[in-house]
Design a protein around this motif. Structure first.
Motif, PDB file in Angstrom:
ATOM      1  N   LEU A 167       2.158  33.261 -25.945  1.00  0.00           N
ATOM      2  CA  LEU A 167       3.496  32.685 -25.753  1.00  0.00           C
ATOM      3  C   LEU A 167       4.296  32.768 -27.054  1.00  0.00           C
ATOM      4  CD1 LEU A 167       5.576  31.045 -24.203  1.00  0.00           C
ATOM      5  CD2 LEU A 167       4.146  29.048 -24.427  1.00  0.00           C
ATOM      6  N   GLY A 168       5.438  33.479 -26.984  1.00  0.00           N
ATOM      7  CA  GLY A 168       6.196  33.748 -28.210  1.00  0.00           C
ATOM      8  C   GLY A 168       5.475  34.840 -28.982  1.00  0.00           C
ATOM      9  N   CYS A 169       5.156  35.912 -28.258  1.00  0.00           N
ATOM     10  CA  CYS A 169       4.271  36.973 -28.805  1.00  0.00           C
ATOM     11  C   CYS A 169       4.915  37.768 -29.925  1.00  0.00           C
ATOM     12  CB  CYS A 169       3.851  37.924 -27.696  1.00  0.00           C
ATOM     13  SG  CYS A 169       5.233  38.886 -27.011  1.00  0.00           S
ATOM     14  N   MET A 179      15.385  29.730 -33.149  1.00  0.00           N
ATOM     15  CA  MET A 179      16.181  30.813 -33.727  1.00  0.00           C
ATOM     16  C   MET A 179      16.196  32.024 -32.784  1.00  0.00           C
ATOM     17  SD  MET A 179      15.659  32.805 -37.326  1.00  0.00           S
ATOM     18  CE  MET A 179      16.589  31.615 -38.257  1.00  0.00           C
ATOM     19  N   ASP A 180      17.370  32.610 -32.620  1.00  0.00           N
ATOM     20  CA  ASP A 180      17.480  33.802 -31.775  1.00  0.00           C
ATOM     21  C   ASP A 180      17.199  35.042 -32.639  1.00  0.00           C
ATOM     22  OD1 ASP A 180      18.148  35.917 -30.205  1.00  0.00           O
ATOM     23  OD2 ASP A 180      20.066  35.099 -29.514  1.00  0.00           O
ATOM     24  N   TYR A 181      16.001  35.590 -32.486  1.00  0.00           N
ATOM     25  CA  TYR A 181      15.607  36.727 -33.323  1.00  0.00           C
ATOM     26  C   TYR A 181      16.472  37.962 -33.064  1.00  0.00           C
ATOM     27  CZ  TYR A 181      11.461  34.683 -35.505  1.00  0.00           C
ATOM     28  OH  TYR A 181      10.614  33.928 -36.286  1.00  0.00           O
ATOM     29  N   ASP A 182      17.085  38.026 -31.864  1.00  0.00           N
ATOM     30  CA  ASP A 182      17.926  39.192 -31.571  1.00  0.00           C
ATOM     31  C   ASP A 182      19.201  39.202 -32.413  1.00  0.00           C
ATOM     32  OD1 ASP A 182      16.176  40.341 -29.858  1.00  0.00           O
ATOM     33  OD2 ASP A 182      17.099  39.565 -28.028  1.00  0.00           O
ATOM     34  N   MET A 190       2.798  30.574 -34.666  1.00  0.00           N
ATOM     35  CA  MET A 190       4.026  30.422 -35.457  1.00  0.00           C
ATOM     36  C   MET A 190       5.278  30.373 -34.584  1.00  0.00           C
ATOM     37  SD  MET A 190       3.009  30.061 -38.415  1.00  0.00           S
ATOM     38  CE  MET A 190       1.372  30.058 -39.109  1.00  0.00           C
ATOM     39  N   VAL A 191       5.155  29.666 -33.474  1.00  0.00           N
ATOM     40  CA  VAL A 191       6.293  29.589 -32.549  1.00  0.00           C
ATOM     41  C   VAL A 191       6.653  28.153 -32.199  1.00  0.00           C
ATOM     42  CG1 VAL A 191       4.796  29.923 -30.517  1.00  0.00           C
ATOM     43  CG2 VAL A 191       7.184  30.529 -30.355  1.00  0.00           C
ATOM     44  N   PHE A 192       5.729  27.211 -32.389  1.00  0.00           N
ATOM     45  CA  PHE A 192       5.963  25.845 -31.910  1.00  0.00           C
ATOM     46  C   PHE A 192       7.270  25.263 -32.475  1.00  0.00           C
ATOM     47  CE2 PHE A 192       4.936  21.265 -31.376  1.00  0.00           C
ATOM     48  CZ  PHE A 192       4.645  21.290 -30.024  1.00  0.00           C
ATOM     49  N   GLY A 233       3.902  41.310 -30.912  1.00  0.00           N
ATOM     50  CA  GLY A 233       2.592  41.499 -30.274  1.00  0.00           C
ATOM     51  C   GLY A 233       1.467  41.731 -31.263  1.00  0.00           C
ATOM     52  N   ARG A 234       1.601  41.177 -32.481  1.00  0.00           N
ATOM     53  CA  ARG A 234       0.537  41.462 -33.468  1.00  0.00           C
ATOM     54  C   ARG A 234      -0.792  40.877 -33.011  1.00  0.00           C
ATOM     55  NH1 ARG A 234       1.070  37.707 -38.866  1.00  0.00           N
ATOM     56  NH2 ARG A 234       1.803  35.858 -37.798  1.00  0.00           N
ATOM     57  N   TYR A 235      -0.762  39.856 -32.127  1.00  0.00           N
ATOM     58  CA  TYR A 235      -2.012  39.343 -31.565  1.00  0.00           C
ATOM     59  C   TYR A 235      -2.299  39.891 -30.160  1.00  0.00           C
ATOM     60  CZ  TYR A 235      -2.884  35.895 -35.184  1.00  0.00           C
ATOM     61  OH  TYR A 235      -3.184  35.291 -36.373  1.00  0.00           O
ATOM     62  N   HIS A 258       9.892  26.740 -33.112  1.00  0.00           N
ATOM     63  CA  HIS A 258      11.091  27.423 -32.606  1.00  0.00           C
ATOM     64  C   HIS A 258      11.559  26.882 -31.255  1.00  0.00           C
ATOM     65  CE1 HIS A 258      11.624  30.495 -35.600  1.00  0.00           C
ATOM     66  NE2 HIS A 258      10.387  30.951 -35.469  1.00  0.00           N
ATOM     67  N   PHE A 259      10.696  26.144 -30.563  1.00  0.00           N
ATOM     68  CA  PHE A 259      11.075  25.714 -29.218  1.00  0.00           C
ATOM     69  C   PHE A 259      12.234  24.734 -29.267  1.00  0.00           C
ATOM     70  CE2 PHE A 259       6.339  26.350 -28.254  1.00  0.00           C
ATOM     71  CZ  PHE A 259       6.554  27.651 -27.824  1.00  0.00           C
ATOM     72  N   ASN A 260      13.182  24.910 -28.345  1.00  0.00           N
ATOM     73  CA  ASN A 260      14.283  23.940 -28.231  1.00  0.00           C
ATOM     74  C   ASN A 260      13.775  22.657 -27.608  1.00  0.00           C
ATOM     75  OD1 ASN A 260      16.123  25.757 -29.232  1.00  0.00           O
ATOM     76  ND2 ASN A 260      16.588  26.607 -27.210  1.00  0.00           N
ATOM     77  N   LYS A 294      14.478  42.506 -28.920  1.00  0.00           N
ATOM     78  CA  LYS A 294      14.109  43.375 -30.052  1.00  0.00           C
ATOM     79  C   LYS A 294      12.627  43.200 -30.413  1.00  0.00           C
ATOM     80  CE  LYS A 294      18.519  43.134 -32.577  1.00  0.00           C
ATOM     81  NZ  LYS A 294      19.040  42.682 -33.878  1.00  0.00           N
ATOM     82  N   MET A 295      12.144  41.957 -30.408  1.00  0.00           N
ATOM     83  CA  MET A 295      10.722  41.722 -30.732  1.00  0.00           C
ATOM     84  C   MET A 295       9.859  42.360 -29.630  1.00  0.00           C
ATOM     85  SD  MET A 295      10.539  40.095 -33.656  1.00  0.00           S
ATOM     86  CE  MET A 295       9.264  38.906 -34.038  1.00  0.00           C
ATOM     87  N   LEU A 296      10.271  42.158 -28.362  1.00  0.00           N
ATOM     88  CA  LEU A 296       9.477  42.720 -27.256  1.00  0.00           C
ATOM     89  C   LEU A 296       9.448  44.247 -27.300  1.00  0.00           C
ATOM     90  CD1 LEU A 296      10.311  40.556 -24.101  1.00  0.00           C
ATOM     91  CD2 LEU A 296       8.077  40.846 -25.191  1.00  0.00           C
TER      92      LEU A 296
HETATM   93  C1  LIG Z   1       7.519  33.849 -36.184  1.00  0.00           C
HETATM   94  S1  LIG Z   1       7.637  34.731 -34.685  1.00  0.00           S
HETATM   95  C2  LIG Z   1       5.913  34.696 -34.182  1.00  0.00           C
HETATM   96  C3  LIG Z   1       5.544  35.879 -33.349  1.00  0.00           C
HETATM   97  C4  LIG Z   1       4.035  36.002 -33.038  1.00  0.00           C
HETATM   98  N1  LIG Z   1       3.551  34.899 -32.277  1.00  0.00           N
HETATM   99  C5  LIG Z   1       3.260  36.164 -34.324  1.00  0.00           C
HETATM  100  O1  LIG Z   1       2.526  35.268 -34.741  1.00  0.00           O
HETATM  101  O2  LIG Z   1       3.425  37.221 -34.947  1.00  0.00           O
HETATM  102  C6  LIG Z   1       8.383  33.569 -33.568  1.00  0.00           C
HETATM  103  C7  LIG Z   1       8.669  34.150 -32.186  1.00  0.00           C
HETATM  104  O3  LIG Z   1       9.023  33.056 -31.324  1.00  0.00           O
HETATM  105  C8  LIG Z   1       9.970  33.545 -30.395  1.00  0.00           C
HETATM  106  N2  LIG Z   1      10.679  32.400 -29.781  1.00  0.00           N
HETATM  107  C9  LIG Z   1      11.765  31.737 -30.237  1.00  0.00           C
HETATM  108  N3  LIG Z   1      12.125  30.777 -29.360  1.00  0.00           N
HETATM  109  C10 LIG Z   1      11.231  30.822 -28.343  1.00  0.00           C
HETATM  110  C11 LIG Z   1      11.070  30.093 -27.113  1.00  0.00           C
HETATM  111  N4  LIG Z   1      11.894  29.093 -26.774  1.00  0.00           N
HETATM  112  N5  LIG Z   1      10.051  30.442 -26.290  1.00  0.00           N
HETATM  113  C12 LIG Z   1       9.182  31.437 -26.632  1.00  0.00           C
HETATM  114  N6  LIG Z   1       9.297  32.160 -27.768  1.00  0.00           N
HETATM  115  C13 LIG Z   1      10.305  31.857 -28.613  1.00  0.00           C
HETATM  116  C14 LIG Z   1      10.866  34.442 -31.240  1.00  0.00           C
HETATM  117  O4  LIG Z   1      11.633  35.327 -30.448  1.00  0.00           O
HETATM  118  C15 LIG Z   1       9.828  35.133 -32.129  1.00  0.00           C
HETATM  119  O5  LIG Z   1       9.414  36.349 -31.569  1.00  0.00           O
END
Ligand SMILES: C[S@@+](CC[C@H](N)C(=O)[O-])C[C@H]1O[C@@H](n2cnc3c(N)ncnc32)[C@H](O)[C@@H]1O
Length: 250
Positions: free
Chosen positions: A45-47, A1-4, A109-111, A50-52, A113-115, A72-74
């Motif tokens: 990765l996928g910070c 998902m594109d968070y932007d 919480m990013v796995f 930056g809560r962590y 989201h990966f394409n 936007k997240m960054l």
């Molecule tokens: C649910 S948030 C988790 C953020 C953070 N890790 C946390 O636990 O608060 C998912 C994040 O994954 C990022 N994301 C989506 N696709 C990604 C990709 N292909 N590579 C790295 N990050 C990605 C999003 O932009 C978003 O900031």
């Protein structure tokens, strides 16, 4: 998902922030893997916001590279300003990081989201030193019924089924890319200190599943959570089981 393309970055921290005690608990679980390293280099990765990232730097004395594709997240993450954290805009599939620089890759919480999960794991393998760690916090299909909002938003069930991976799939995907499973645990994690606070958090809709619901379904579910909160004890925390995996690069 594109968070932007969503409004999630604005409400993310208010919708997903931890209590200090909860954050400390997670950092303590994560830290077991880098105990003994004086200044570990950690890739968050996928910070997201930056809560962590800053907590990893502060509690573990780590140098942290925090990466995310969403501007936007960054922007939210950068506003937390910590000289030990370097922010980069990157997708997990293409990391602008040199080989073997990193002691631990942390993913929360990013796995899902990966394409291309395989390409991400190849990149993790490349940037990790030998026997480096991947610490993964994730939702899995097996735990869907344990996620606190699910009974109130029944429309989330098929979305979660489609989006989340199973524990077996995650473990097999890592194994096939040259990672050994070090440990897996289900960590009881406090989503809010009580149901009132939980309802307030949900109101920010800072969740990639909840944003996919129609406004009608979302408002109906939120109302049901509020009704539940009105009768629930104030001292009853809302607890979910979160999968935590530790892998080591072979
Ligand atoms: C649910 S948030 C988790 C953020 C953070 N890790 C946390 O636990 O608060 C998912 C994040 O994954 C990022 N994301 C989506 N696709 C990604 C990709 N292909 N590579 C790295 N990050 C990605 C999003 O932009 C978003 O900031």
């Amino acid at each position: 998902m594109d968070y932007d393309k969503t409004d999630m970055p604005r409400g993310y921290d208010r919708g997903r922030n931890y209590s200090a005690a909860q954050l400390e608990r997670w950092i303590s679980i994560i830290s077991q893997s880098v105990r003994g390293l004086a200044t570990p280099t950690i890739l968050d990765l996928g910070c997201g916001t930056g809560r962590y990232s800053t907590a990893l730097a502060q509690h573990l004395g780590a140098r942290v590279i925090a990466s995310d594709p969403s501007q936007k997240m960054l922007a939210q993450a950068r506003s937390k300003r910590d000289p030990r954290v370097t922010y980069i805009r990157a997708r997990g599939e293409f990391l602008p990081i040199r080989d073997k620089l990193v002691d631990m890759v942390f993913m929360s919480m990013v796995f899902h989201h990966f394409n291309d999960r395989i390409q991400v794991l190849q990149e993790c393998h490349r940037v990790l030193r030998k026997r480096g760690f991947v610490c993964l916090r994730a939702g899995t299909v097996e735990q869907i019924e344990n996620y606190a909002y699910v009974p109130f938003f029944p429309q989330t069930r098929p979305l979660l089924q489609r989006t989340l991976d199973s524990r077996g799939f995650i473990e097999a995907t890592f194994r096939d890319r040259g990672f050994d499973l070090d440990r897996h645990q289900l960590v009881p994690s406090e989503a809010a200190q009580n149901w009132h606070a939980y309802a307030e958090r949900l109101g920010y809709r800072a969740d990639s599943i909840l944003v996919q619901l129609s406004d009608r379904d979302f408002d109906g579910g939120l109302e049901a959570v509020r009704r539940h909160a009105a009768t629930a004890p104030r001292d009853q925390p809302v607890v979910e089981l979160i999968d935590f995996f530790v892998f080591r690069s072979a």
